[in-house]
Design an enzyme around this catalytic site. Structure first.
Site, PDB file in Angstrom:
ATOM      1  N   GLU A  67      54.208  -8.934  69.881  1.00 56.68           N
ATOM      2  CA  GLU A  67      54.592 -10.326  70.088  1.00 56.68           C
ATOM      3  C   GLU A  67      53.328 -11.111  70.436  1.00 56.68           C
ATOM      4  O   GLU A  67      52.670 -10.809  71.432  1.00 56.68           O
ATOM      5  CB  GLU A  67      55.613 -10.418  71.225  1.00 56.68           C
ATOM      6  CG  GLU A  67      56.218 -11.785  71.343  1.00 56.68           C
ATOM      7  CD  GLU A  67      57.302 -11.844  72.411  1.00 56.68           C
ATOM      8  OE1 GLU A  67      58.417 -12.245  72.091  1.00 56.68           O
ATOM      9  OE2 GLU A  67      57.023 -11.493  73.572  1.00 56.68           O
ATOM     10  N   GLY A 127      61.729 -12.684  79.838  1.00 56.56           N
ATOM     11  CA  GLY A 127      60.280 -12.538  79.853  1.00 56.56           C
ATOM     12  C   GLY A 127      59.854 -11.380  78.986  1.00 56.56           C
ATOM     13  O   GLY A 127      60.545 -11.010  78.027  1.00 56.56           O
ATOM     14  N   GLU A 133      66.638 -10.668  78.770  1.00 60.94           N
ATOM     15  CA  GLU A 133      66.359 -11.311  77.478  1.00 60.94           C
ATOM     16  C   GLU A 133      64.854 -11.196  77.278  1.00 60.94           C
ATOM     17  O   GLU A 133      64.085 -11.880  77.937  1.00 60.94           O
ATOM     18  CB  GLU A 133      66.755 -12.792  77.500  1.00 60.94           C
ATOM     19  CG  GLU A 133      68.199 -13.051  77.811  1.00 60.94           C
ATOM     20  CD  GLU A 133      69.124 -12.534  76.735  1.00 60.94           C
ATOM     21  OE1 GLU A 133      68.680 -12.301  75.591  1.00 60.94           O
ATOM     22  OE2 GLU A 133      70.309 -12.336  77.041  1.00 60.94           O
ATOM     23  N   LYS A 184      63.442 -17.678  90.802  1.00 63.64           N
ATOM     24  CA  LYS A 184      61.981 -17.612  90.897  1.00 63.64           C
ATOM     25  C   LYS A 184      61.373 -18.035  89.562  1.00 63.64           C
ATOM     26  O   LYS A 184      61.301 -17.261  88.605  1.00 63.64           O
ATOM     27  CB  LYS A 184      61.481 -16.211  91.255  1.00 63.64           C
ATOM     28  CG  LYS A 184      60.015 -16.270  91.660  1.00 63.64           C
ATOM     29  CD  LYS A 184      59.204 -15.057  91.320  1.00 63.64           C
ATOM     30  CE  LYS A 184      58.821 -14.919  89.890  1.00 63.64           C
ATOM     31  NZ  LYS A 184      57.859 -15.932  89.385  1.00 63.64           N
ATOM     32  N   CYS A 194      60.760 -16.233  71.946  1.00 66.15           N
ATOM     33  CA  CYS A 194      61.078 -14.868  71.526  1.00 66.15           C
ATOM     34  C   CYS A 194      61.913 -14.849  70.255  1.00 66.15           C
ATOM     35  O   CYS A 194      61.993 -13.845  69.571  1.00 66.15           O
ATOM     36  CB  CYS A 194      61.828 -14.169  72.646  1.00 66.15           C
ATOM     37  SG  CYS A 194      63.142 -15.193  73.338  1.00 66.15           S
TER      38      CYS A 194
HETATM   39  P1  NAI Z   1      56.085 -12.018  82.246  1.00 67.38           P
HETATM   40  O1  NAI Z   1      57.288 -11.293  81.771  1.00 67.38           O
HETATM   41  O2  NAI Z   1      55.077 -11.224  83.012  1.00 67.38           O
HETATM   42  O3  NAI Z   1      56.519 -13.258  83.164  1.00 67.38           O
HETATM   43  C1  NAI Z   1      57.800 -13.844  83.153  1.00 67.38           C
HETATM   44  C2  NAI Z   1      58.320 -13.993  84.575  1.00 67.38           C
HETATM   45  O4  NAI Z   1      58.347 -12.710  85.212  1.00 67.38           O
HETATM   46  C3  NAI Z   1      57.477 -14.868  85.473  1.00 67.38           C
HETATM   47  O5  NAI Z   1      58.335 -15.573  86.352  1.00 67.38           O
HETATM   48  C4  NAI Z   1      56.650 -13.872  86.255  1.00 67.38           C
HETATM   49  O6  NAI Z   1      56.208 -14.364  87.499  1.00 67.38           O
HETATM   50  C5  NAI Z   1      57.642 -12.758  86.451  1.00 67.38           C
HETATM   51  N1  NAI Z   1      57.051 -11.445  86.679  1.00 67.38           N
HETATM   52  C6  NAI Z   1      55.922 -10.925  86.138  1.00 67.38           C
HETATM   53  N2  NAI Z   1      55.714  -9.686  86.583  1.00 67.38           N
HETATM   54  C7  NAI Z   1      56.723  -9.386  87.446  1.00 67.38           C
HETATM   55  C8  NAI Z   1      57.071  -8.256  88.229  1.00 67.38           C
HETATM   56  N3  NAI Z   1      56.322  -7.148  88.221  1.00 67.38           N
HETATM   57  N4  NAI Z   1      58.193  -8.303  88.990  1.00 67.38           N
HETATM   58  C9  NAI Z   1      58.961  -9.406  88.996  1.00 67.38           C
HETATM   59  N5  NAI Z   1      58.678 -10.512  88.278  1.00 67.38           N
HETATM   60  C10 NAI Z   1      57.581 -10.505  87.509  1.00 67.38           C
HETATM   61  O7  NAI Z   1      55.393 -12.696  80.976  1.00 67.38           O
HETATM   62  P2  NAI Z   1      53.893 -13.266  80.907  1.00 67.38           P
HETATM   63  O8  NAI Z   1      52.946 -12.247  81.454  1.00 67.38           O
HETATM   64  O9  NAI Z   1      53.876 -14.609  81.493  1.00 67.38           O
HETATM   65  O10 NAI Z   1      53.701 -13.401  79.325  1.00 67.38           O
HETATM   66  C11 NAI Z   1      53.168 -12.323  78.559  1.00 67.38           C
HETATM   67  C12 NAI Z   1      53.869 -12.216  77.235  1.00 67.38           C
HETATM   68  O11 NAI Z   1      55.236 -11.928  77.445  1.00 67.38           O
HETATM   69  C13 NAI Z   1      53.868 -13.454  76.374  1.00 67.38           C
HETATM   70  O12 NAI Z   1      52.678 -13.614  75.653  1.00 67.38           O
HETATM   71  C14 NAI Z   1      55.048 -13.181  75.488  1.00 67.38           C
HETATM   72  O13 NAI Z   1      54.667 -12.311  74.454  1.00 67.38           O
HETATM   73  C15 NAI Z   1      56.018 -12.460  76.400  1.00 67.38           C
HETATM   74  N6  NAI Z   1      57.041 -13.378  76.954  1.00 67.38           N
HETATM   75  C16 NAI Z   1      58.288 -13.388  76.384  1.00 67.38           C
HETATM   76  C17 NAI Z   1      59.235 -14.301  76.819  1.00 67.38           C
HETATM   77  C18 NAI Z   1      60.593 -14.358  76.212  1.00 67.38           C
HETATM   78  O14 NAI Z   1      61.152 -15.419  76.075  1.00 67.38           O
HETATM   79  N7  NAI Z   1      61.196 -13.234  75.891  1.00 67.38           N
HETATM   80  C19 NAI Z   1      58.933 -15.286  77.862  1.00 67.38           C
HETATM   81  C20 NAI Z   1      57.623 -15.138  78.451  1.00 67.38           C
HETATM   82  C21 NAI Z   1      56.726 -14.222  77.978  1.00 67.38           C
END
Ligand code: NAI
Ligand code: MG
Length: 502
Positions: A397, A240, A262, A187, A296
């Site tokens: 972050e 994420g 991660e 996904k 990250c």
């Molecule tokens: P997110 O963690 O919400 O999104 C990443 C993925 O998780 C996307 O595919 C999203 O659709 C999915 N997702 C979101 N909520 C979910 C849920 N409840 N159940 C299952 N899947 C879910 O990250 P977001 O909101 O796009 O970004 C917010 C902040 O997160 C960024 O500003 C950054 O600080 C951090 N982030 C860190 C990442 C990393 O590489 N560790 C990557 C992306 C975001």
């Protein structure tokens, strides 16, 4: 918005992706919708993309389960390896096109995507090479008992992918999961749905059997959460936000789902006064602004020993002026836009928090509003000095091109500041003193410590976080472990089992 002809007919420049990839076929969403995918360099849609809903996730999980129970889990490892290698070759040939697609979706430089994709070919080859090496052990007991372990694929894996490096995150998950013999449902993030669909095309062409690899783009709270809750999914591998992972643990509690995470980081990049300063500045400025700060692993907290603090601040100020912010399709540019509008707003709001909390804005700090770039989500490379580790820009972050320069005195204070964070993914340190390199790196609470280098990542180096930065490790010789269960088998040849009830 559930109609299938959402794009205005006149808009011929839009690339149309209307189908999910489930069970080896291209199918329309059952309960999803079509959305516009925005190019962050222009702020305008560049593609139409399908978003799957819960029913689509159900279909994909069912297909994955059937494929897993079919020939896939029994296929000899070297045959899975051959399929993965065929895929890697097709992937390699598609790099120029994939780099452009990924860049349209997430705004990172095409040049940087090409470099990453080239490395990903090696990653897929690495996973292929591990596919027939999931060995067990023999446990010595005695002549009449044979005890041994077998490593067996865990089953159906949900891979939930972020928008900052979609194809790389997907590679690390699906490469290992498929090599281990699992079936996967990918996904991708709602902001970057397209590149995983292109991967599906290549998987299909490589001859990966139907149902083994499925792609359902969708929103996190609907499709993503449904995948995490799904009772027939054995494992979720997620990259994420740490906050999102906490939701997932709750959602997966009902069937005690396995997770590999991660997550976020707030890496300290420590520069001691005895460092090779030219190289340290190269690394620290690169890791503050590369990928527009949207990784990250990057060093967003630059810890500088006090005797060289002013020199480092000056060097950051000067270096920021030579960063060419511009369209990601132009290879001579250094920095593209933030990947989406919400991230743009987040970065700008943290720049305001920095000012409010009393940090000194040295350079940057604004959205780029030149006529060519104003419609996109571009932010200037930004530097704050006089930052303390208590300020919001040092705690959270940001995921933007914002460097926070924090002064320190001596090793103990450097380590204390470095570890004073809930995160623990990566860290860097610069010193010419070998003893100090060992002492300090050994005290850092992070899954990856770089000494006199930064962002050095390979398929062979385990990667993952301490504390809220993650669970488990990706990459390395043990990369398949998260996708395997261990079965211990005990076979007696004694021909005897006593009756306890005489
Ligand atoms: P997110 O963690 O919400 O999104 C990443 C993925 O998780 C996307 O595919 C999203 O659709 C999915 N997702 C979101 N909520 C979910 C849920 N409840 N159940 C299952 N899947 C879910 O990250 P977001 O909101 O796009 O970004 C917010 C902040 O997160 C960024 O500003 C950054 O600080 C951090 N982030 C860190 C990442 C990393 O590489 N560790 C990557 C992306 C975001
Ligand atoms: Mg989120």
């Amino acid at each position: 918005m559930s109609n299938q002809s959402f794009a205005p007919a006149s808009d011929t420049s839009l690339r149309r992706y209307e189908h999910l990839y489930i069970d080896g076929e291209w199918v329309k969403p059952l309960d999803g919708e079509l959305i516009e995918s925005i190019d962050p360099a222009t702020g305008k849609p560049w593609a139409i993309a399908p978003m799957g809903g819960p029913q689509d996730i159900d279909r994909a999980v069912a297909a994955a389960r059937q494929a897993f129970n079919g020939p896939w889990r029994r296929m000899p490892g070297h045959e899975r390896a051959a399929l993965l290698r065929r895929f890697a070759d097709l992937f390699s040939a598609a790099i120029p096109e994939l780099a452009v697609i990924e860049s349209r979706d997430n705004g990172n430089l095409v040049r940087e995507h090409r470099a990453s994709l080239t490395a990903q070919v090696q990653w897929y080859q690495w996973f292929a090479s591990l596919a027939d090496k999931a060995q067990g052990t023999t446990i010595p007991i005695d002549d009449s008992v044979h005890a041994f372990t077998t490593r067996v694929p865990i089953g159906v894996v949900g891979a939930i992918i972020p928008w900052n490096a979609p194809l790389l995150a997907t590679c690390l998950k699906i490469g290992a999961a498929l090599a281990a013999g699992c079936a996967v449902v990918v996904k991708p993030a709602e902001q970057t749905p397209v590149s995983a669909l292109e991967l599906a095309r290549l998987m299909h062409e490589a001859g990966i059997p139907p149902g083994v690899f499925n792609v359902v783009p969708g929103f996190g709270r609907t499709a993503g959460a449904h995948l995490v809750k799904h009772p027939d999914v054995n494992k979720i591998s997620f990259t994420g936000a740490s906050q999102t992972a906490k939701h997932m643990v709750r959602d997966g509690a009902e069937n005690l789902k396995r997770f590999t995470f991660e997550l976020g980081g707030k890496a300290p990049h420590i520069i001691f006064a005895d460092a090779d300063l030219d190289n340290a500045i190269n690394a620290a400025t690169a890791s503050a602004w590369r990928l527009t700060g949207q990784s990250c692993a990057l060093g967003s907290r630059v810890l500088v020993e006090r005797p060289i603090y002013d020199r480092v601040v000056d060097a950051f100020r000067t270096r920021a002026k030579s960063v060419r912010v511009g369209l990601p399709s132009v290879d001579t540019n250094h920095m593209g836009p933030q990947a989406h509008e919400e991230q743009l707003r987040k970065t700008l709001s943290y720049i305001e928090f920095g000012k409010q909390d009393g940090a000194e804005l040295i350079t940057g700090g604004s959205r780029v509003l030149t006529p060519a770039l104003a419609p996109g989500y571009f932010v200037e490379p930004t530097v704050f000095a006089g930052v303390t580790n208590r300020m919001r820009i040092a705690r959270d972050e940001i995921f933007g091109p914002v460097a926070s320069l924090i002064p320190f005195d001596g090793e103990d204070e450097a380590v204390a500041i470095a570890n004073d964070t809930p995160y623990g993914l990566t860290a860097g340190l610069w010193t010419r003193d070998v003893g100090r390199a060992h002492r300090v790196s050994n005290r850092i609470e992070a899954g990856m410590v770089w000494v006199n280098t930064y962002s050095f990542l390979r398929w062979s180096t385990p990667y993952g976080g301490f504390k809220v930065s993650g669970w488990g490790r990706e990459n390395g010789i043990h990369a398949l472990d998260p996708y395997l269960e261990t079965r211990t088998t005990v076979i007696s040849t004694s021909g005897q089992f006593p009756n306890l009830y005489t």
